[in-house]
Scaffold this motif. Sequence first.
Motif, short mmCIF file in Angstrom:
data_model
loop_
_atom_site.label_atom_id
_atom_site.label_comp_id
_atom_site.label_asym_id
_atom_site.label_seq_id
_atom_site.Cartn_x
_atom_site.Cartn_y
_atom_site.Cartn_z
N PHE A 31 -22.11 -24.38 1.38
CA PHE A 31 -21.65 -23.06 1.81
C PHE A 31 -21.68 -22.14 0.60
CE2 PHE A 31 -19.40 -21.07 5.48
CZ PHE A 31 -19.32 -19.81 4.95
N MET A 144 -21.09 -16.09 16.80
CA MET A 144 -21.17 -17.40 16.15
C MET A 144 -21.72 -18.44 17.11
SD MET A 144 -18.72 -17.44 13.24
CE MET A 144 -17.60 -18.71 13.68
N ALA A 154 -30.42 -23.31 8.87
CA ALA A 154 -29.40 -22.67 8.05
C ALA A 154 -28.74 -21.52 8.82
CB ALA A 154 -30.02 -22.13 6.77
N PHE A 155 -27.49 -21.24 8.47
CA PHE A 155 -26.76 -20.10 9.03
C PHE A 155 -26.69 -19.00 7.99
CE2 PHE A 155 -24.75 -23.57 11.47
CZ PHE A 155 -25.03 -23.09 12.74
N LEU A 156 -26.97 -17.78 8.42
CA LEU A 156 -26.80 -16.64 7.53
C LEU A 156 -25.72 -15.75 8.13
CD1 LEU A 156 -30.57 -15.75 6.98
CD2 LEU A 156 -29.19 -17.43 5.77
N PHE A 157 -24.78 -15.34 7.31
CA PHE A 157 -23.70 -14.46 7.78
C PHE A 157 -23.76 -13.16 6.99
CE2 PHE A 157 -22.25 -18.80 8.36
CZ PHE A 157 -21.63 -18.80 9.59
N ILE A 176 -14.29 -20.23 10.60
CA ILE A 176 -15.62 -20.42 10.04
C ILE A 176 -15.61 -21.62 9.10
CG2 ILE A 176 -17.34 -19.43 8.48
CD1 ILE A 176 -16.76 -16.71 9.71
N HIS A 180 -17.75 -25.00 9.58
CA HIS A 180 -18.65 -25.52 8.56
C HIS A 180 -18.31 -26.97 8.22
CE1 HIS A 180 -20.16 -26.08 4.36
NE2 HIS A 180 -21.25 -25.74 4.99
N ALA A 185 -23.45 -27.44 8.00
CA ALA A 185 -24.73 -26.74 8.01
C ALA A 185 -24.86 -25.89 6.76
CB ALA A 185 -24.81 -25.84 9.24
N THR A 186 -26.06 -25.84 6.21
CA THR A 186 -26.34 -24.96 5.09
C THR A 186 -26.00 -23.53 5.50
OG1 THR A 186 -28.19 -26.41 4.61
CG2 THR A 186 -28.10 -24.32 3.41
N SER A 187 -25.15 -22.86 4.74
CA SER A 187 -24.72 -21.52 5.14
C SER A 187 -24.78 -20.56 3.97
CB SER A 187 -23.28 -21.55 5.67
OG SER A 187 -23.15 -22.51 6.70
N TYR A 189 -23.41 -16.73 3.11
CA TYR A 189 -22.43 -15.80 3.66
C TYR A 189 -22.34 -14.62 2.71
CZ TYR A 189 -17.83 -14.60 5.67
OH TYR A 189 -16.76 -13.99 6.30
#
Lengths: 355, 276
Positions: A31, A144, A154-157, A176, A180, A185-187, A189
Motif C-alpha cells: 500500500f 470501491m 492494482a488499485f489506484l485511489f 480502506i 487492503h 492488493a497492490t494499491s 493512494y
Amino acid sequence: MASIDIQTVRKSFGAFPVLHGVDLTIQDGEFIVLVGPSGCGKSTLLRMIAGLEDVTSGDIQIDGKRVNDLAPKDRDIAMVFQSYALYPHMSVADNMSYSLRLRRSAKEKIASAVGGAAVKLGLEPLLERRPKALSGGQRQRVAMGRAIVRQPKAFLFDEPLSNLDARLREQMRAEIKKLHGDLRATSIYVTHDQIEAMTLADRIVAMHGGIVQQVGSPLELYDRPANLFVAGFIGSPGMNFFEGRYLVSGDHADMRLPSGTTLPIRKRDGLESGSAATLGIRPEHVILADTGALEAAVDLIEPTGFGIIMHVTVHGIPMKIFTQDRRMLTPGPAVRVDLPQNRLHLFNGEGKRVD
Amino acid sequence: MRSKPILTVLHRLAILAYVVFALFPLFWLLKVSVTPNDLLYSEGVRMWPSRTTFEHYSFVIAHSAFPTFFKNSLIVAGSTAVTVTILASLAGYALSRFNFRAKYWIVALMLITQMFPLVMLVAPIFKMLSPLGLTNSLPGLVLVYTAFNVPFATFLMQSFFDGIPKDLEEAAMIDGATQFVAFRQIILPLTLPGIAATLGFVFTAAWSELLFALMLISGNDASTFPVGLLTFVSKFSVDFGQMMAAGVLALIPACLFFLLIQRYLVQGLTAGAVKG
C-alpha cells in the motif's frame, strides 16, 4: 496482483514540466501513498500509471510488462476517483458490474462477484438504487465496490475521501485499510492529507514540485524527515523551524539564532562550522518546564480537546507547542520551554537532513 | 425563508402576462382559421366569431397541394434534424474532449459561418447546387439546412458535453471500455436532454425556413410548407381562412415533436441543479 515499476518517468504539459524523473518500485501487495501539496504531480503520476496521461519519457511496468503504450482498458487496473465517477444512469449493481459486462463475463460470475463485493461493503440493500439516491459515504462505497469486483492487478485511489465530511472520512479510512488487509492488493493512494498518508501507507512517497522528496514507512518520515519539505509536511501541527548558524566548538556544537541566542545541539559530522542551517522540532516534543532554558511569550491558545496547541514567540520567532497539560489553557503571559536535544532535527543550507 | 405572498402573486401575474402576450398570435391564428369567410370582415374585431366552421380545414386537406407541402416539410425537417444532431454530437464531443491542432481555427471558422446574413449566400449557393442537380430537390434543401445548422448545434452539444465530468469516461475506460464505447454507453445516455434540445431546435428551424426553400425550389412538388403558404396569396386576394388553417395544421408536428422530447428537455433544465 502485481508489482509496479516506475523508471525515470517524466511528464510535461507542453513546455511545462510537471514530473522531473520519478523512480519508484512498488512491491506486490504493497500500500503506497503518494502525498504532497496540490500541484506536486502526485495525481499526474497516478493518472500515468492508469494510462489516462501519456508518459513523456521513462517507463512504467506493471508485473514486469512495459505498459507505456497500453490503453487504460488493457492495463487491468481499477481506480477510485475523488468525484466517485459513478455512472448516473445505472443502478448500483450495474455500476459495479459494468467492467465485467464489458468483458462479457458469464452472468453467474457477475452475480457472484457483485454479490460478494456488496456483502463486503454493506451495499446489499442499495443494489437497485441509482447513485443519485445515495449519500456521499454510500457513493464512495459503490466506487470501491466497482473497483474490487474485478480483482484487478492494482488499485489506484485518487483522493477518494476528499469529498466526505471529517467523521465519514475517518470511518472510510479504516475501511480502506481493513479492505487492503483482506485483499492484499497492490494499491497506490493519492492524497494531500498527511493523516491519511500516515495511517494507511506501508510506504509513503512524499512529493513536492514534481520531485520525490522521500520514500519510506510513515514513521521513518515522521522520525527522520529527509529534508525541510518532508519535515514541514508530515505531522500536525507542523514542525517548528529555527534558521541560524551551526557553530562547532570542540566536542559540542551550537545553533546561533539571528537574535544572538545560542542553543546547544549534538555535534554533526556532515556540516561545517559556521554554515547556515535550520533547526527543527515538532510541537509535541517541546517540553514545558519552569526550569526551561528559553522564555516563550504566549500569543494564542487553541484547545482541541485531545490537547492544546499553544502559539508562542521565542526570541522573535513564532513557534507552536502541543501539550496535554490542561493547566496550559490559562498559561499567563509567558512560559518557559526546553528543546530536548534528541528531538532536534538539523537541516543544512540546502534543506537536507544532517545526522 | 418564506417568500411574501404579494411577491408570489406579482411574479405569477408577470408570467401570465408574458404567456398571454406570447401566445396571442397563435390564438388569433386559430380564431381566423375557424371563422367563415363571410364573417371575416363583417363582424369587426371580435375575440371569437359568432359562428365557427371547419370548411377551411377540409378544403386545405382535400383540395390544395398542402398535404404534399406537409410531407416535404416533414422529410426535410426530419432528415435535417437527425443528420445535424448526429454530426453535432460527434463534433461537439471532439471539441469538448480532444485537443488537436487547428482546433482554435476550426471553432473560429464555424463561428464565422454564423456571421453572414443568409441573403448574401443565396446566389452563390444556388450557383453551386444548380450544376449538381440539387436545386428543386429535397436532398438539396437538407444539405443546405444541415450546413447552416451544424455550427450552432455543435456549440450547443459541446456545452452539454462540457457539463459531463471527464471522470465518467475515464472511469469507463479503466473499467475496460474504448473511448468510443465510453462515449456511446456512458456519455451519450447522459446527453439525451442535450440531444433532445438540439433535435427540437434544428427541427423547428428547418420546419419554418422560408428563404432558401423559396429560392432553391420552384414548383409544388418539392415545395415545403412555408413556401406552400404563399400559394394562398394570389394576385388580387389573400385567402386568410385557408392560410390560417394550413398554419394550424403545420403547428401539429412541431407540437407533437416537443411533446415527445419535453421529458428530456425538462430533465436537461434541472440536471445541473443538484450537485453530484
